[in-house]
Design a protein around this motif. Structure first.
Motif, PDB file in Angstrom:
ATOM      1  N   GLU A  30      40.620  29.873   6.579  1.00 26.33           N
ATOM      2  CA  GLU A  30      39.621  28.985   6.015  1.00 26.33           C
ATOM      3  C   GLU A  30      40.228  27.598   5.864  1.00 26.33           C
ATOM      4  O   GLU A  30      41.352  27.448   5.399  1.00 26.33           O
ATOM      5  CB  GLU A  30      39.178  29.519   4.654  1.00 26.33           C
ATOM      6  CG  GLU A  30      37.978  28.855   4.080  1.00 26.33           C
ATOM      7  CD  GLU A  30      37.496  29.543   2.822  1.00 26.33           C
ATOM      8  OE1 GLU A  30      37.035  28.820   1.919  1.00 26.33           O
ATOM      9  OE2 GLU A  30      37.581  30.773   2.727  1.00 26.33           O
ATOM     10  N   ALA A  31      39.489  26.586   6.288  1.00 29.52           N
ATOM     11  CA  ALA A  31      39.974  25.209   6.184  1.00 29.52           C
ATOM     12  C   ALA A  31      40.050  24.797   4.721  1.00 29.52           C
ATOM     13  O   ALA A  31      39.123  25.031   3.955  1.00 29.52           O
ATOM     14  CB  ALA A  31      39.049  24.268   6.941  1.00 29.52           C
ATOM     15  N   THR A  32      41.154  24.195   4.362  1.00 33.61           N
ATOM     16  CA  THR A  32      41.324  23.679   3.003  1.00 33.61           C
ATOM     17  C   THR A  32      41.755  22.217   3.083  1.00 33.61           C
ATOM     18  O   THR A  32      42.714  21.809   2.444  1.00 33.61           O
ATOM     19  CB  THR A  32      42.370  24.510   2.225  1.00 33.61           C
ATOM     20  OG1 THR A  32      43.586  24.522   2.983  1.00 33.61           O
ATOM     21  CG2 THR A  32      41.893  25.925   1.989  1.00 33.61           C
ATOM     22  N   GLY A  33      41.068  21.472   3.930  1.00 36.99           N
ATOM     23  CA  GLY A  33      41.394  20.060   4.100  1.00 36.99           C
ATOM     24  C   GLY A  33      42.742  19.898   4.777  1.00 36.99           C
ATOM     25  O   GLY A  33      43.126  20.676   5.641  1.00 36.99           O
ATOM     26  N   ILE A  34      43.483  18.896   4.354  1.00 38.54           N
ATOM     27  CA  ILE A  34      44.777  18.628   4.975  1.00 38.54           C
ATOM     28  C   ILE A  34      45.797  19.720   4.672  1.00 38.54           C
ATOM     29  O   ILE A  34      46.796  19.827   5.372  1.00 38.54           O
ATOM     30  CB  ILE A  34      45.336  17.251   4.542  1.00 38.54           C
ATOM     31  CG1 ILE A  34      45.543  17.203   3.040  1.00 38.54           C
ATOM     32  CG2 ILE A  34      44.440  16.128   5.027  1.00 38.54           C
ATOM     33  CD1 ILE A  34      46.316  15.996   2.567  1.00 38.54           C
ATOM     34  N   TYR A  35      45.542  20.533   3.647  1.00 41.80           N
ATOM     35  CA  TYR A  35      46.501  21.562   3.255  1.00 41.80           C
ATOM     36  C   TYR A  35      46.594  22.698   4.272  1.00 41.80           C
ATOM     37  O   TYR A  35      47.581  23.411   4.310  1.00 41.80           O
ATOM     38  CB  TYR A  35      46.142  22.121   1.876  1.00 41.80           C
ATOM     39  CG  TYR A  35      46.118  21.044   0.831  1.00 41.80           C
ATOM     40  CD1 TYR A  35      47.304  20.451   0.405  1.00 41.80           C
ATOM     41  CD2 TYR A  35      44.923  20.584   0.298  1.00 41.80           C
ATOM     42  CE1 TYR A  35      47.298  19.441  -0.538  1.00 41.80           C
ATOM     43  CE2 TYR A  35      44.906  19.573  -0.634  1.00 41.80           C
ATOM     44  CZ  TYR A  35      46.092  19.007  -1.053  1.00 41.80           C
ATOM     45  OH  TYR A  35      46.082  18.005  -1.981  1.00 41.80           O
ATOM     46  N   SER A  36      45.574  22.864   5.112  1.00 35.87           N
ATOM     47  CA  SER A  36      45.619  23.933   6.108  1.00 35.87           C
ATOM     48  C   SER A  36      46.351  23.505   7.383  1.00 35.87           C
ATOM     49  O   SER A  36      46.720  24.348   8.192  1.00 35.87           O
ATOM     50  CB  SER A  36      44.206  24.406   6.449  1.00 35.87           C
ATOM     51  OG  SER A  36      43.406  23.338   6.882  1.00 35.87           O
ATOM     52  N   MET A  37      46.585  22.217   7.561  1.00 38.47           N
ATOM     53  CA  MET A  37      47.199  21.746   8.805  1.00 38.47           C
ATOM     54  C   MET A  37      48.642  22.207   9.011  1.00 38.47           C
ATOM     55  O   MET A  37      48.999  22.603  10.111  1.00 38.47           O
ATOM     56  CB  MET A  37      47.100  20.223   8.913  1.00 38.47           C
ATOM     57  CG  MET A  37      45.689  19.723   9.215  1.00 38.47           C
ATOM     58  SD  MET A  37      45.010  20.307  10.793  1.00 38.47           S
ATOM     59  CE  MET A  37      44.064  21.722  10.302  1.00 38.47           C
ATOM     60  N   PRO A  38      49.530  22.193   8.003  1.00 34.46           N
ATOM     61  CA  PRO A  38      50.881  22.716   8.243  1.00 34.46           C
ATOM     62  C   PRO A  38      50.870  24.194   8.646  1.00 34.46           C
ATOM     63  O   PRO A  38      51.645  24.608   9.504  1.00 34.46           O
ATOM     64  CB  PRO A  38      51.598  22.519   6.901  1.00 34.46           C
ATOM     65  CG  PRO A  38      50.851  21.418   6.236  1.00 34.46           C
ATOM     66  CD  PRO A  38      49.423  21.579   6.673  1.00 34.46           C
ATOM     67  N   VAL A  39      49.981  24.972   8.053  1.00 37.74           N
ATOM     68  CA  VAL A  39      49.873  26.387   8.403  1.00 37.74           C
ATOM     69  C   VAL A  39      49.403  26.504   9.851  1.00 37.74           C
ATOM     70  O   VAL A  39      49.962  27.275  10.644  1.00 37.74           O
ATOM     71  CB  VAL A  39      48.909  27.120   7.449  1.00 37.74           C
ATOM     72  CG1 VAL A  39      48.764  28.576   7.849  1.00 37.74           C
ATOM     73  CG2 VAL A  39      49.371  26.992   6.014  1.00 37.74           C
ATOM     74  N   TYR A  40      48.384  25.732  10.213  1.00 33.11           N
ATOM     75  CA  TYR A  40      47.853  25.752  11.579  1.00 33.11           C
ATOM     76  C   TYR A  40      48.949  25.386  12.588  1.00 33.11           C
ATOM     77  O   TYR A  40      49.151  26.081  13.580  1.00 33.11           O
ATOM     78  CB  TYR A  40      46.677  24.784  11.693  1.00 33.11           C
ATOM     79  CG  TYR A  40      46.205  24.581  13.110  1.00 33.11           C
ATOM     80  CD1 TYR A  40      45.392  25.519  13.736  1.00 33.11           C
ATOM     81  CD2 TYR A  40      46.575  23.451  13.830  1.00 33.11           C
ATOM     82  CE1 TYR A  40      44.971  25.342  15.039  1.00 33.11           C
ATOM     83  CE2 TYR A  40      46.159  23.263  15.136  1.00 33.11           C
ATOM     84  CZ  TYR A  40      45.346  24.214  15.732  1.00 33.11           C
ATOM     85  OH  TYR A  40      44.940  24.033  17.024  1.00 33.11           O
ATOM     86  N   HIS A  41      49.679  24.309  12.323  1.00 30.06           N
ATOM     87  CA  HIS A  41      50.723  23.863  13.256  1.00 30.06           C
ATOM     88  C   HIS A  41      51.864  24.878  13.358  1.00 30.06           C
ATOM     89  O   HIS A  41      52.398  25.093  14.453  1.00 30.06           O
ATOM     90  CB  HIS A  41      51.235  22.484  12.882  1.00 30.06           C
ATOM     91  CG  HIS A  41      50.244  21.408  13.151  1.00 30.06           C
ATOM     92  ND1 HIS A  41      49.838  21.072  14.420  1.00 30.06           N
ATOM     93  CD2 HIS A  41      49.530  20.608  12.316  1.00 30.06           C
ATOM     94  CE1 HIS A  41      48.929  20.117  14.359  1.00 30.06           C
ATOM     95  NE2 HIS A  41      48.730  19.820  13.092  1.00 30.06           N
ATOM     96  N   ALA A  42      52.219  25.514  12.259  1.00 25.97           N
ATOM     97  CA  ALA A  42      53.256  26.546  12.314  1.00 25.97           C
ATOM     98  C   ALA A  42      52.787  27.725  13.160  1.00 25.97           C
ATOM     99  O   ALA A  42      53.552  28.272  13.961  1.00 25.97           O
ATOM    100  CB  ALA A  42      53.608  27.014  10.902  1.00 25.97           C
ATOM    101  N   LEU A  43      51.520  28.107  13.020  1.00 23.49           N
ATOM    102  CA  LEU A  43      50.984  29.218  13.816  1.00 23.49           C
ATOM    103  C   LEU A  43      50.981  28.871  15.302  1.00 23.49           C
ATOM    104  O   LEU A  43      51.353  29.684  16.145  1.00 23.49           O
ATOM    105  CB  LEU A  43      49.570  29.570  13.349  1.00 23.49           C
ATOM    106  CG  LEU A  43      49.466  30.221  11.970  1.00 23.49           C
ATOM    107  CD1 LEU A  43      48.012  30.282  11.524  1.00 23.49           C
ATOM    108  CD2 LEU A  43      50.087  31.604  11.971  1.00 23.49           C
ATOM    109  N   ILE A  44      50.555  27.647  15.622  1.00 23.19           N
ATOM    110  CA  ILE A  44      50.489  27.222  17.022  1.00 23.19           C
ATOM    111  C   ILE A  44      51.879  27.092  17.640  1.00 23.19           C
ATOM    112  O   ILE A  44      52.112  27.538  18.763  1.00 23.19           O
ATOM    113  CB  ILE A  44      49.740  25.858  17.126  1.00 23.19           C
ATOM    114  CG1 ILE A  44      48.278  26.034  16.746  1.00 23.19           C
ATOM    115  CG2 ILE A  44      49.884  25.252  18.506  1.00 23.19           C
ATOM    116  CD1 ILE A  44      47.495  26.907  17.693  1.00 23.19           C
ATOM    117  N   GLU A  45      52.818  26.510  16.904  1.00 27.83           N
ATOM    118  CA  GLU A  45      54.134  26.214  17.459  1.00 27.83           C
ATOM    119  C   GLU A  45      55.092  27.400  17.461  1.00 27.83           C
ATOM    120  O   GLU A  45      55.970  27.479  18.320  1.00 27.83           O
ATOM    121  CB  GLU A  45      54.766  25.054  16.685  1.00 27.83           C
ATOM    122  CG  GLU A  45      54.019  23.743  16.883  1.00 27.83           C
ATOM    123  CD  GLU A  45      54.474  22.645  15.936  1.00 27.83           C
ATOM    124  OE1 GLU A  45      55.521  22.809  15.277  1.00 27.83           O
ATOM    125  OE2 GLU A  45      53.758  21.634  15.840  1.00 27.83           O
TER     126      GLU A  45
END
Length: 115
Positions: A30-45
């Motif tokens: 679930e998107a939580t604004g900018i707080y979800s981006m580090p999690v997203y980038h860690a998952l992708i990378e």
């Protein structure tokens, strides 16, 4: 299986590798604004996933009565499994860089603002 991870980037990368080691192929969060981006980038990378979705919270509203993080995670997993989730648009790195460098946006006539 439930596991908790701290939100430091190194730990998030470890979480992504752990999920991959379990054979996880699809991830939804679930998107939580900018707080979800580090999690997203860690998952992708650091993970090897077929699909990583960051979903708009308004589109995945939960059933009344489910108020825990675990119940929300189970609900998201169910929606993902049924194919009911659509991820938010996250621009690729080159588009992000172009947006950052431009320092402006197009107005209605197609000219750059601030010129």
């Amino acid at each position: 299986m439930v596991a908790a991870f701290k939100t430091f980037y190194g730990v998030l990368a470890e979480a992504a590798r752990w999920l991959s080691s379990l054979g996880v192929t699809h991830v939804a969060m679930e998107a939580t604004g900018i707080y979800s981006m580090p999690v997203y980038h860690a998952l992708i990378e650091h993970g090897h996933f077929t699909q990583v979705l960051v979903c708009n919270a308004g589109h995945v509203k939960n059933v009344p009565g489910r108020k825990t993080g675990l119940a929300d995670a189970e609900w998201l997993a169910h929606l993902l499994e049924c194919g009911f989730l659509r991820g938010s648009f996250i621009p690729p790195a080159d588009i992000k860089a172009a947006r950052y460098c431009s320092g402006g946006c197009l107005d209605r006539q197609g000219w750059w603002e601030g010129e």
